[in-house]
Write a protein that holds these residues in place. Sequence first.
Motif, mmCIF file in Angstrom:
data_model
loop_
_atom_site.group_PDB
_atom_site.id
_atom_site.type_symbol
_atom_site.label_atom_id
_atom_site.label_comp_id
_atom_site.label_asym_id
_atom_site.label_seq_id
_atom_site.Cartn_x
_atom_site.Cartn_y
_atom_site.Cartn_z
ATOM 1 N N GLY A 4 0.932 -1.167 -0.183
ATOM 2 C CA GLY A 4 0.133 0.081 0.137
ATOM 3 C C GLY A 4 0.953 1.275 -0.116
ATOM 4 N N LEU A 5 1.906 0.980 0.808
ATOM 5 C CA LEU A 5 2.921 2.403 0.814
ATOM 6 C C LEU A 5 3.508 2.666 -0.528
ATOM 7 N N THR A 6 3.895 1.370 -1.258
ATOM 8 C CA THR A 6 4.491 1.566 -2.452
ATOM 9 C C THR A 6 3.493 2.306 -3.294
ATOM 10 N N HIS A 7 2.263 1.954 -3.503
ATOM 11 C CA HIS A 7 1.127 2.699 -4.146
ATOM 12 C C HIS A 7 1.164 4.072 -3.963
ATOM 13 N N TYR A 8 0.988 4.153 -2.571
ATOM 14 C CA TYR A 8 0.914 5.747 -2.222
ATOM 15 C C TYR A 8 2.136 6.634 -2.560
ATOM 16 N N TYR A 9 3.285 6.013 -2.472
ATOM 17 C CA TYR A 9 4.370 6.841 -2.691
ATOM 18 C C TYR A 9 4.515 6.886 -4.273
ATOM 19 N N ALA A 10 4.203 6.164 -5.102
ATOM 20 C CA ALA A 10 4.133 6.098 -6.498
ATOM 21 C C ALA A 10 3.459 7.299 -6.949
ATOM 22 N N ILE A 11 2.134 7.446 -6.573
ATOM 23 C CA ILE A 11 1.244 8.430 -6.769
ATOM 24 C C ILE A 11 1.555 9.617 -6.357
ATOM 25 N N LYS A 12 2.229 9.675 -5.222
ATOM 26 C CA LYS A 12 2.592 10.923 -4.543
ATOM 27 C C LYS A 12 3.705 11.493 -5.370
ATOM 28 N N MET A 13 4.883 10.949 -5.615
ATOM 29 C CA MET A 13 6.062 11.222 -6.332
ATOM 30 C C MET A 13 5.930 11.312 -7.903
ATOM 31 N N LYS A 14 5.175 10.517 -8.549
ATOM 32 C CA LYS A 14 5.282 10.495 -9.980
ATOM 33 C C LYS A 14 3.749 11.061 -10.595
ATOM 34 N N GLY A 15 2.971 11.430 -9.655
ATOM 35 C CA GLY A 15 1.687 11.817 -10.097
ATOM 36 C C GLY A 15 0.791 10.512 -10.635
ATOM 37 N N VAL A 16 -0.579 10.807 -10.948
ATOM 38 C CA VAL A 16 -1.555 9.827 -11.154
ATOM 39 C C VAL A 16 -1.034 9.381 -12.565
ATOM 40 N N LYS A 17 -0.707 9.947 -13.210
ATOM 41 C CA LYS A 17 -0.549 9.813 -14.844
ATOM 42 C C LYS A 17 0.816 8.629 -14.828
ATOM 43 N N GLY A 18 1.976 9.326 -14.283
ATOM 44 C CA GLY A 18 2.917 8.182 -14.041
ATOM 45 C C GLY A 18 2.755 7.009 -13.445
ATOM 46 N N TYR A 19 1.907 6.963 -12.452
ATOM 47 C CA TYR A 19 1.547 5.923 -11.681
ATOM 48 C C TYR A 19 1.070 4.867 -12.613
ATOM 49 N N PHE A 20 -0.037 5.351 -13.359
ATOM 50 C CA PHE A 20 -0.690 4.366 -14.291
ATOM 51 C C PHE A 20 0.008 3.861 -15.447
ATOM 52 N N LYS A 21 1.162 4.681 -15.722
ATOM 53 C CA LYS A 21 1.739 4.432 -17.041
ATOM 54 C C LYS A 21 2.702 3.297 -16.882
ATOM 55 N N ALA A 22 2.954 2.929 -15.600
ATOM 56 C CA ALA A 22 3.703 1.575 -15.033
ATOM 57 C C ALA A 22 2.691 0.451 -15.354
ATOM 58 N N TYR A 23 1.380 0.513 -15.527
ATOM 59 C CA TYR A 23 0.448 -0.877 -15.630
ATOM 60 C C TYR A 23 0.273 -0.962 -17.354
ATOM 61 N N LYS A 24 1.152 -0.432 -18.158
ATOM 62 C CA LYS A 24 0.925 -1.104 -19.653
ATOM 63 C C LYS A 24 1.186 -2.362 -19.628
ATOM 64 N N ASN A 25 1.948 -2.704 -18.748
ATOM 65 C CA ASN A 25 2.401 -4.274 -19.023
ATOM 66 C C ASN A 25 1.449 -4.943 -17.992
#
Lengths: 173, 231
Positions: free
Chosen positions: B125-146
């Motif tokens: 959960g923390l990894t998701h939280y920090y991913a959104i916090k530091m890379k923004g929502v766009k950057g966060y979802f970009k990781a899920y192309k795969n």
Amino acid sequence: MLTSSLVLGSTSQGFNGGDMLYQLVVFIILLALLKKFAWGPLMGIMTQREEHVANEIKAAEASRQEALNYLEEQREIVKQSRTEAGQLIENAKLQGEAQRLDIVNQARIEADRVKESAKREIVQEKEKAITALREQVASLSVLIATKVIEKELSEADQEQLINDYIQEAGEGK
Amino acid sequence: MNHGAPLHNFMGLTFNLSNVLMITVASLVVFLLAFLGTRKLAMKPTGMQNFMEWIMDFVKGIINSNMDWRTGGQFQLLGMTLLMYIFVSNMLGLPFAISYDGVLWWKSPTADPVITLTLAVMVLGLTHYYAIKMKGVKGYFKAYKNPMTFVEEFTNSLTLGLRLYGNIYAGEVLLGLLAGSLAFSGAAGFIGAIVPTLVWQGYSIFVGSIQAFIFVTLTMVYLSHKVSDDH
């Protein structure tokens, strides 16, 4: 029974969400408490030490640089004073030489002057003496003439008389 | 080994009171260790301060080997707390186990999959939280192309929690078998059980430390995967 308990552990009955919640809450509380009471101060002191060390290094470097500068300065001063001292000695030598020549010259001039004046004095005295002698001779001649006129004298007497007067003049002088 | 659990229902949630007790004990021990270890802080560290600073540097090393310190520095407190909490939890079940009325009270809290999975899910959960916090929502979802990334999320949290649980629980089971069953099977069994118990306890200390280290390391690996840009 043994195997099933081994597989799923001691809490095989039901889903205990309470434990999850409790674990989560306690861990977050622990994290917060430790941050406030333990990690925070510890981190502070570590950062402080890092800064201290960095400052010390910086200060040491600065003082080393300063010492180097001083050394260079001192070296420069020593060099300068050495050349100055050499110059002073050289000057003194020159001055001494000049003074020596000066004194010698002055002494020579003085000696010349003294010699000259002595010579002059000698000449003067000689003149004076000659003049005096000449005057004496003149008056003597007059005197002789009067004596001759006053009384007839023999040639021997006259000679005697002249000799007497010359004697007299020589003593009188 | 067939111990029951002191289950208790409260406000619709099931509490295993043994877990509650052991979580509290582990947290208290960790807090007291850290609190007392950082009382007399000085520029010249002495005694416990050295140990605490060693832990700090150790976690710093783990983070540094996974990500840039500029982004990783904020996870240091989490890493230290996780390391100490899991280590203490692993150690708690080693010296003894207490059961009362056929109910197991004293054990390692990490010998329960619910606890380890909770910690694992918290980390994820923390990894998701920090991913959104530091890379923004766009950057966060970009990781899920795969699409494999989705699978990774589940396997990561499962393996992270179950690895810890499996190691500690296995250690406790074997200790329980040695000390509980073999030692009570007669005089020869008691004498015969001493050496393997000693060996296994020593090994469990090693495993407990390693597991705490692995848990923190993997936490930092997952965090760096989510947080850094090159993934």
